[in-house]
Design a protein around this motif. Structure first.
Motif, PDB file in Angstrom:
ATOM      1  N   GLN A  32     -19.480 -22.148  11.596  1.00 53.29           N
ATOM      2  CA  GLN A  32     -18.934 -21.211  12.565  1.00 53.29           C
ATOM      3  C   GLN A  32     -18.278 -20.034  11.869  1.00 53.29           C
ATOM      4  OE1 GLN A  32     -15.167 -22.583  14.708  1.00 53.29           O
ATOM      5  NE2 GLN A  32     -16.077 -24.546  14.160  1.00 53.29           N
ATOM      6  N   SER A  33     -17.963 -18.998  12.659  1.00 55.13           N
ATOM      7  CA  SER A  33     -17.384 -17.774  12.127  1.00 55.13           C
ATOM      8  C   SER A  33     -16.487 -17.167  13.195  1.00 55.13           C
ATOM      9  CB  SER A  33     -18.486 -16.789  11.727  1.00 55.13           C
ATOM     10  OG  SER A  33     -19.312 -16.511  12.846  1.00 55.13           O
ATOM     11  N   MET A  34     -15.921 -15.988  12.881  1.00 54.42           N
ATOM     12  CA  MET A  34     -15.019 -15.338  13.838  1.00 54.42           C
ATOM     13  C   MET A  34     -15.189 -13.830  13.774  1.00 54.42           C
ATOM     14  SD  MET A  34     -10.895 -15.773  14.258  1.00 54.42           S
ATOM     15  CE  MET A  34     -10.052 -15.091  15.703  1.00 54.42           C
ATOM     16  N   THR A  35     -15.133 -13.200  14.941  1.00 53.32           N
ATOM     17  CA  THR A  35     -15.232 -11.739  14.996  1.00 53.32           C
ATOM     18  C   THR A  35     -13.917 -11.103  14.544  1.00 53.32           C
ATOM     19  OG1 THR A  35     -14.487 -11.707  17.296  1.00 53.32           O
ATOM     20  CG2 THR A  35     -16.857 -11.823  16.913  1.00 53.32           C
ATOM     21  N   ASN A  36     -13.988  -9.827  14.150  1.00 53.58           N
ATOM     22  CA  ASN A  36     -12.769  -9.068  13.863  1.00 53.58           C
ATOM     23  C   ASN A  36     -12.713  -7.787  14.688  1.00 53.58           C
ATOM     24  OD1 ASN A  36     -14.743  -7.599  12.565  1.00 53.58           O
ATOM     25  ND2 ASN A  36     -13.739  -7.558  10.567  1.00 53.58           N
ATOM     26  N   THR A  37     -13.456  -7.770  15.796  1.00 51.02           N
ATOM     27  CA  THR A  37     -13.429  -6.639  16.722  1.00 51.02           C
ATOM     28  C   THR A  37     -12.321  -6.851  17.748  1.00 51.02           C
ATOM     29  OG1 THR A  37     -15.024  -7.788  18.118  1.00 51.02           O
ATOM     30  CG2 THR A  37     -15.906  -6.209  16.529  1.00 51.02           C
ATOM     31  N   ASP A  38     -11.984  -5.779  18.462  1.00 47.19           N
ATOM     32  CA  ASP A  38     -11.066  -5.876  19.591  1.00 47.19           C
ATOM     33  C   ASP A  38     -11.848  -6.493  20.749  1.00 47.19           C
ATOM     34  OD1 ASP A  38      -9.340  -5.596  21.691  1.00 47.19           O
ATOM     35  OD2 ASP A  38      -9.069  -3.436  21.490  1.00 47.19           O
ATOM     36  N   THR A  45     -17.796  -6.239  20.500  1.00 48.29           N
ATOM     37  CA  THR A  45     -17.596  -7.659  20.233  1.00 48.29           C
ATOM     38  C   THR A  45     -18.898  -8.428  20.406  1.00 48.29           C
ATOM     39  OG1 THR A  45     -15.275  -7.561  20.916  1.00 48.29           O
ATOM     40  CG2 THR A  45     -16.314  -9.735  20.881  1.00 48.29           C
ATOM     41  N   ALA A  46     -19.619  -8.141  21.480  1.00 48.04           N
ATOM     42  CA  ALA A  46     -20.916  -8.806  21.704  1.00 48.04           C
ATOM     43  C   ALA A  46     -21.890  -8.474  20.579  1.00 48.04           C
ATOM     44  CB  ALA A  46     -21.491  -8.396  23.052  1.00 48.04           C
ATOM     45  N   THR A  47     -21.862  -7.234  20.118  1.00 53.23           N
ATOM     46  CA  THR A  47     -22.749  -6.824  19.023  1.00 53.23           C
ATOM     47  C   THR A  47     -22.457  -7.630  17.767  1.00 53.23           C
ATOM     48  OG1 THR A  47     -23.003  -4.568  19.870  1.00 53.23           O
ATOM     49  CG2 THR A  47     -23.431  -4.906  17.523  1.00 53.23           C
ATOM     50  N   GLN A  48     -21.163  -7.777  17.439  1.00 44.28           N
ATOM     51  CA  GLN A  48     -20.825  -8.532  16.237  1.00 44.28           C
ATOM     52  C   GLN A  48     -21.100 -10.021  16.409  1.00 44.28           C
ATOM     53  OE1 GLN A  48     -16.706  -9.267  14.390  1.00 44.28           O
ATOM     54  NE2 GLN A  48     -17.494  -7.548  13.186  1.00 44.28           N
ATOM     55  N   VAL A  49     -20.850 -10.553  17.577  1.00 38.76           N
ATOM     56  CA  VAL A  49     -21.164 -11.963  17.833  1.00 38.76           C
ATOM     57  C   VAL A  49     -22.652 -12.215  17.581  1.00 38.76           C
ATOM     58  CG1 VAL A  49     -21.363 -13.770  19.589  1.00 38.76           C
ATOM     59  CG2 VAL A  49     -19.282 -12.401  19.454  1.00 38.76           C
ATOM     60  N   VAL A  60     -19.084 -19.093  17.446  1.00 31.49           N
ATOM     61  CA  VAL A  60     -18.369 -17.872  17.076  1.00 31.49           C
ATOM     62  C   VAL A  60     -17.052 -17.805  17.844  1.00 31.49           C
ATOM     63  CG1 VAL A  60     -18.400 -15.358  17.005  1.00 31.49           C
ATOM     64  CG2 VAL A  60     -20.513 -16.625  16.581  1.00 31.49           C
ATOM     65  N   ARG A  61     -15.967 -17.636  17.094  1.00 31.00           N
ATOM     66  CA  ARG A  61     -14.632 -17.571  17.692  1.00 31.00           C
ATOM     67  C   ARG A  61     -14.234 -16.120  17.931  1.00 31.00           C
ATOM     68  NH1 ARG A  61      -9.445 -18.994  14.738  1.00 31.00           N
ATOM     69  NH2 ARG A  61     -10.879 -19.525  13.046  1.00 31.00           N
ATOM     70  N   ILE A  62     -13.632 -15.860  19.071  1.00 26.15           N
ATOM     71  CA  ILE A  62     -13.139 -14.525  19.396  1.00 26.15           C
ATOM     72  C   ILE A  62     -11.665 -14.619  19.774  1.00 26.15           C
ATOM     73  CG2 ILE A  62     -15.397 -13.697  20.161  1.00 26.15           C
ATOM     74  CD1 ILE A  62     -14.494 -14.086  23.049  1.00 26.15           C
ATOM     75  N   ASP A 275     -20.030  -6.427   5.464  1.00 29.66           N
ATOM     76  CA  ASP A 275     -20.728  -7.176   6.508  1.00 29.66           C
ATOM     77  C   ASP A 275     -19.950  -8.456   6.835  1.00 29.66           C
ATOM     78  OD1 ASP A 275     -22.471  -8.450   8.175  1.00 29.66           O
ATOM     79  OD2 ASP A 275     -24.195  -8.369   6.833  1.00 29.66           O
ATOM     80  N   ARG A 276     -19.538  -8.588   8.081  1.00 30.49           N
ATOM     81  CA  ARG A 276     -18.778  -9.767   8.510  1.00 30.49           C
ATOM     82  C   ARG A 276     -19.597 -11.054   8.361  1.00 30.49           C
ATOM     83  NH1 ARG A 276     -13.382 -10.911   9.183  1.00 30.49           N
ATOM     84  NH2 ARG A 276     -13.014 -12.344  10.915  1.00 30.49           N
ATOM     85  N   SER A 277     -20.911 -10.937   8.446  1.00 31.24           N
ATOM     86  CA  SER A 277     -21.758 -12.127   8.387  1.00 31.24           C
ATOM     87  C   SER A 277     -21.803 -12.752   6.998  1.00 31.24           C
ATOM     88  CB  SER A 277     -23.181 -11.803   8.854  1.00 31.24           C
ATOM     89  OG  SER A 277     -23.785 -10.847   8.012  1.00 31.24           O
ATOM     90  N   ARG A 278     -21.171 -12.116   6.008  1.00 28.18           N
ATOM     91  CA  ARG A 278     -21.120 -12.685   4.659  1.00 28.18           C
ATOM     92  C   ARG A 278     -20.496 -14.081   4.692  1.00 28.18           C
ATOM     93  NH1 ARG A 278     -23.663 -13.548   0.215  1.00 28.18           N
ATOM     94  NH2 ARG A 278     -22.361 -13.721  -1.642  1.00 28.18           N
ATOM     95  N   GLU A 279     -19.494 -14.275   5.552  1.00 27.24           N
ATOM     96  CA  GLU A 279     -18.842 -15.589   5.615  1.00 27.24           C
ATOM     97  C   GLU A 279     -19.803 -16.663   6.125  1.00 27.24           C
ATOM     98  OE1 GLU A 279     -16.362 -16.084   9.685  1.00 27.24           O
ATOM     99  OE2 GLU A 279     -15.467 -14.649   8.300  1.00 27.24           O
ATOM    100  N   VAL A 280     -20.734 -16.270   6.980  1.00 25.13           N
ATOM    101  CA  VAL A 280     -21.730 -17.217   7.481  1.00 25.13           C
ATOM    102  C   VAL A 280     -22.674 -17.630   6.352  1.00 25.13           C
ATOM    103  CG1 VAL A 280     -23.581 -17.598   9.142  1.00 25.13           C
ATOM    104  CG2 VAL A 280     -21.610 -16.197   9.779  1.00 25.13           C
TER     105      VAL A 280
END
Length: 410
Positions: A32-38, A45-49, A60-62, A275-280
């Motif tokens: 799992q991962s988590m967004t860092n958008t508002d 947020t949907a785009t990053q998810v 994915v946690r928001i 890229d936030r997806s690096r954690e994934v």
């Protein structure tokens, strides 16, 4: 020991269903991962998810911290559904979750799971009421809950009580040991209270996050001994770049090898514009390199040395790694089992041919002073020799054809 004849053995925990994933039991470890958008910005947020889900995040946690954020959760869910992205959303609540879940029932329904932090769910007399409200909402909407304790927001009343008790003991423990005990007690007592309120055990996941490698290992070893709840692993505030990757891998790798952990998140600080997806990807690579799951074809590549002053093999390895990652969202749907494919990109005659033969597809590029030709091996046998200026393109074409032939019939 949790290994049997070299085979990894998971500790038995209670399975918790979240969307199409099951955390715990005999099921694969979930990424799992988590967004860092508002979260109030539903579109971003949907785009990053979706980006995280496309990278392979299964949950994915928001953040749900304001009324504006809570009011947009259903819209985020609708945007994702319209794009064919069914990844469950986890609502991360602190301080005011009881109010938001009560005032915005569409938010409570749209989320796949709630995260509750016992350290800030409420204070004093309000704590029990506000915790109970959130558990009641989880029961009402049939949602699982992660009771996530964090040493940066630990229940101070609980910690102070344990510290005072320890100070009076004949053989007092050190401060770190008392704090680890406070983390575990907070998690277990909160889970027990949730069950007393009517939340089923198969709706509860626990976590006790700290930012120190050895502390995390100690906490989870104790937590695993004292319960059979599904466990979420993560080194909180792991850091940026190689430091965050190494620290997370060191801690989580030890626990996974001991059979502890049912779902993981790598809490990397992204570089500016990173890229936030690096954690994934890091989470997947930990699981895949340990032989616990397969997510994407593995590319073996030599580090290079004085025999490989040419950068051709480095460029080719990078191109193949990027190509495989970019193709996986499509391949995952079209070619069942392609994630188990093994590839090798080697740089000289010493280990090149031999290593290439051990992979499904391998290429041995010329080292310094070697003839400008690159033998390609498929299933351990020489298939062809590539030459010229388009070795990379020709090799990628061979990979595509092999995947279609081997996995396309399933």
């Amino acid at each position: 020991m949790n290994t049997l004849n070299g085979t990894h053995v998971r500790l038995k925990t209670v399975g918790v269903k979240v969307g199409n994933s099951i955390i715990g039991g005999d099921n694969p470890i979930v990424v799992q991962s988590m967004t860092n958008t508002d979260t109030a910005d539903a579109k971003s947020t949907a785009t990053q998810v979706k980006q995280l889900a496309d990278a392979g995040s299964e949950l994915v946690r928001i953040t749900v911290n304001t009324e504006e954020a809570a009011s947009q959760v259903m819209k985020i869910r609708e945007i994702l559904d319209s794009k064919g992205c069914d990844v469950p959303l986890i609502g991360d609540f602190h301080y005011n979750g009881h109010l938001l879940l009560s005032k915005y029932p569409e938010c409570a329904q749209a989320l796949g799971k709630y995260r509750i932090n016992p350290g800030n769910v409420g204070f004093g007399k309000k704590k029990d009421v506000q915790f109970s409200t959130m558990i009641d909402k989880a029961i009402e909407y049939d949602k699982p809950v992660r009771i996530g304790v964090n040493w940066g927001s630990l229940d101070q009343e609980l910690l102070t009580g344990l510290m005072d008790e320890n100070a009076k003991a004949d053989n007092p423990k050190d401060t770190d040991e008392v704090m680890r005990e406070a983390l575990i007690i907070s998690a277990l007592s909160s889970a027990q209270r949730a069950e007393e309120l009517g939340l089923a055990k198969d709706h509860i996941v626990l976590s006790c996050k700290v930012s120190g490698v050895q502390k995390l290992i100690s906490v989870y070893r104790d937590l695993a001994k004292r319960s059979d709840y599904a466990l979420h692993l993560g080194l909180t505030e792991a850091g940026m770049g190689s430091k965050g990757i190494v620290a997370s891998t060191a801690a989580i790798g030890v626990l996974l090898q001991e059979g502890i952990g049912d779902t993981i998140r790598i809490s990397l600080t992204p570089e500016p514009g990173g890229d936030r997806s690096r954690e994934v990807i890091v989470a997947q690579e930990i699981l895949q390199t340990m032989g616990l799951r397969s997510f994407t074809p593995q590319v073996t590549a030599c580090p290079g040395c004085g025999r490989t002053t040419s950068t051709v093999f480095q460029s080719l390895a990078e191109k193949i790694q990027s190509y495989v990652r970019n193709q996986m969202p499509v391949w995952r749907e079209k070619y069942h089992g392609v994630e188990d494919l093994s590839l090798a990109v080697m740089g000289c005659v010493v280990n090149g041919p031999g290593e290439s033969k051990h992979s499904d597809i391998g290429i041995s590029l010329p080292g310094t002073g070697e003839a400008p030709s690159a033998p390609v091996f498929i299933d351990g046998k020489k298939f062809t020799t590539l030459k010229g200026d388009n070795i990379a393109g020709d090799f990628l074409k061979i990979i595509d054809e092999y995947i279609e032939q081997r996995y396309g019939q399933h």
